[in-house]
Write a protein that holds these residues in place. Structure first.
Motif, short mmCIF file in Angstrom:
data_model
loop_
_atom_site.label_atom_id
_atom_site.label_comp_id
_atom_site.label_asym_id
_atom_site.label_seq_id
_atom_site.Cartn_x
_atom_site.Cartn_y
_atom_site.Cartn_z
N LEU A 6 0.83 -1.22 0.00
CA LEU A 6 0.00 0.00 0.00
C LEU A 6 0.86 1.26 0.00
N ILE A 7 1.95 1.25 0.77
CA ILE A 7 2.83 2.42 0.82
C ILE A 7 3.50 2.65 -0.54
N LEU A 8 4.03 1.58 -1.13
CA LEU A 8 4.72 1.71 -2.41
C LEU A 8 3.77 2.11 -3.54
N ILE A 9 2.62 1.45 -3.60
CA ILE A 9 1.64 1.78 -4.64
C ILE A 9 1.12 3.20 -4.46
N GLY A 10 0.81 3.56 -3.21
CA GLY A 10 0.32 4.91 -2.94
C GLY A 10 1.34 5.98 -3.30
N THR A 11 2.60 5.73 -2.93
CA THR A 11 3.67 6.69 -3.25
C THR A 11 3.83 6.85 -4.76
N GLY A 12 3.85 5.74 -5.47
CA GLY A 12 4.02 5.79 -6.93
C GLY A 12 2.88 6.52 -7.62
N LEU A 13 1.64 6.23 -7.22
CA LEU A 13 0.49 6.85 -7.86
C LEU A 13 0.40 8.34 -7.55
N ILE A 14 0.67 8.72 -6.30
CA ILE A 14 0.64 10.15 -5.96
C ILE A 14 1.74 10.89 -6.72
N PHE A 15 2.91 10.29 -6.82
CA PHE A 15 4.01 10.89 -7.58
C PHE A 15 3.61 11.14 -9.03
N ILE A 16 2.96 10.16 -9.65
CA ILE A 16 2.54 10.29 -11.04
C ILE A 16 1.41 11.30 -11.20
N LEU A 17 0.40 11.20 -10.34
CA LEU A 17 -0.79 12.05 -10.47
C LEU A 17 -0.51 13.52 -10.14
N GLU A 18 0.42 13.76 -9.21
CA GLU A 18 0.68 15.14 -8.78
C GLU A 18 1.96 15.73 -9.36
N TYR A 19 2.65 14.99 -10.19
CA TYR A 19 3.97 15.41 -10.68
C TYR A 19 3.94 16.80 -11.32
N ASN A 20 2.92 17.08 -12.11
CA ASN A 20 2.84 18.36 -12.81
C ASN A 20 1.85 19.33 -12.17
N ASN A 21 1.44 19.06 -10.96
CA ASN A 21 0.50 19.96 -10.28
C ASN A 21 1.29 21.12 -9.69
N PRO A 22 1.07 22.37 -10.19
CA PRO A 22 1.85 23.51 -9.71
C PRO A 22 1.60 23.87 -8.25
N LYS A 23 0.52 23.32 -7.65
CA LYS A 23 0.20 23.65 -6.26
C LYS A 23 0.70 22.59 -5.28
N THR A 24 1.28 21.52 -5.81
CA THR A 24 1.77 20.47 -4.91
C THR A 24 3.21 20.07 -5.24
#
Length: 448
Positions: free
Chosen positions: A239-257
């Motif tokens: 859960l930690i690894l999958i969550g980290t990977g998905l958040i990294f991908i989904l928020e990578y280009n978010n200028p507010k995060t």
């Protein structure tokens, strides 16, 4: 006091647990209404005090007022005490003091400990309580010192030590209360490896369960891990690894995060949000600024939560793993759910399904009601807040301080149910098994 009330009322362990937590919450709420508890000298209103006390005792972290700028030292220490008692369980604390005073632990008290720690038997329960107290003290001291050392570069040494230990205790107990002010949590330390890794370690150690920690530390002597420990460690890591990977991908280009951060900062920010979503509540990224896909992912992680016998909430990692195992077994056409070459008994699957469905019903019903009482709020924000309350996570998109009185009461009840509900239901199911002297004929229905 609680013990005398219980003896007079002749309550069984589940009811005793509910009554004990309720009394602690009411006592905490009373203390937070006192003028000495708040900086303005007015004390909190009863509803806000009840909300804050429930959030602290149920180690949730949702707040209607900012902890760092609203409460005096007295008020903050009340909250910290409620977090510690709520995280460890009042029976663990009571047992600790009874052992110090060399009092005998009665059978009834052992049964209460069994219920409080979510164990299947009373064998070795007092020894487990001792280990919990020792492990908690050592972990919180080490975590507090490390954080204090880091905070000392940003503030006076005295305040740094206080902040270090406050945040160590809060995060180890998966509460998420912070003193940074303006509801900012730990966002200023998003790229700081010391704060991120230390707090993540505290959250994980508090969330995997004391039985697991005990078995891991004793592995050198025993050379074995139980099926429970293996499932918890494997599921937690996934859960930690999958969550980290998905958040990294989904928020990578978010200028507010994540976008403005360095590569290391992006990884640390993603890791922290993945870990804290599993019932801790503090955050290093602005939750309200995250994308909807990331928020929905966090909702799922919050609902799963921590592990049995821990300071965290949610339906628990073992429940989630059991359901996934049952689905995979069904798809493969197998009758048994197999983990690490061991077969799960059918009643474990039924319990997992029961806890999950009841949890989903609580979240659905409360969310539906809040869409009426909090008409101006977005649906995703309401669902996020309710799931956070049920899973005793404490992450918020900013709705909590804006809740109506009815909304606050509903979230209070949800936090209370989330802290005690699934655990008590599981215990009650285990105690109510009855031998069936006849069976009805088989019937067939179509599924899917």
């Amino acid at each position: 006091m609680i013990r005398k009330i219980v003896e007079k009322l002749h309550l069984d362990p589940p009811k005793t647990l509910v009554l004990g937590f309720a009394l602690i919450i009411l006592l905490g709420a009373f203390l937070l209404t006192l003028p000495v508890a708040t900086i303005d000298g007015a004390g909190l209103s009863w509803l806000d005090a009840l909300f804050t006390s429930t959030s602290a005792t149920c180690v949730t972290g949702l707040v209607v007022v900012d902890t760092g700028t609203t409460f005096t030292l007295f008020g903050q220490l009340v909250i910290l005490s409620l977090i510690q008692v709520g995280g460890l369980g009042f029976m663990t604390i009571a047992t600790f003091f009874a052992l110090i005073m060399r009092k005998r632990i009665s059978l009834r008290e052992r049964l209460l400990l069994q219920e409080s720690l979510n164990q299947v038997s009373i064998e070795g329960i007092v020894r487990l309580a001792k280990l919990i107290i020792i492990f908690t003290a050592i972990t919180e001291v080490i975590g507090g010192l490390l954080l204090a050392l880091r905070f000392s570069f940003d503030m006076p040494v005295g305040r740094a030590f206080y902040y270090g230990f406050f945040h160590a205790i809060s995060n180890f107990n998966n509460a998420g209360f912070d003193l940074m002010g303006d509801f900012s949590s730990l966002t200023r330390y998003v790229s700081d490896p010391v704060v991120t890794l230390v707090v993540c370690a505290m959250i994980i150690l508090g969330g995997i369960g004391f039985i697991v920690v005990s078995e891991v530390f004793e592995y050198r002597q025993t050379k074995r891990l139980s099926l429970h420990t293996k499932v918890v460690l494997y599921t937690t890591a996934c859960l930690i690894l999958i969550g980290t990977g998905l958040i990294f991908i989904l928020e990578y280009n978010n200028p507010k995060t994540l976008q403005p951060l360095s590569p290391l900062g992006k990884v640390l920010g993603s890791l922290y949000q993945s870990v804290t979503a599993r019932t801790a509540g503090s955050n290093t990224l602005s939750i309200g600024d995250m994308r909807q896909s990331s928020l929905f992912l966090i909702i799922l992680l919050m609902f799963i939560g921590a592990s049995p016998g821990s300071t965290g909430g949610g339906i628990k990692t073992t429940t989630f793993a059991t359901l996934i195992g049952a689905v995979i077994a069904q798809i493969k056409g197998k009758e048994d759910v197999i983990f690490f070459r061991q077969r799960l008994l059918p009643h474990v699957i039924y319990k997992s399904l029961t806890v999950t469905v009841i949890g989903m019903l609580v979240v659905i019903v409360v969310t539906m009601i809040l869409t009426i009482t909090e008409a101006g709020a977005e649906f995703l924000m309401i669902l996020f807040e309710v799931t956070s309350a049920f899973a005793t996570t404490g992450l918020s998109m900013g709705l909590t301080p804006l809740l109506t009185p009815i909304g606050k009461i509903l979230i209070i009840l949800t936090m209370f149910a989330g802290r005690l509900g699934p655990l008590t239901i599981a215990f009650a199911l285990a105690q109510r098994k009855q031998k069936e002297y006849y069976r009805y004929p088989k019937g067939k229905i179509m599924i899917g």
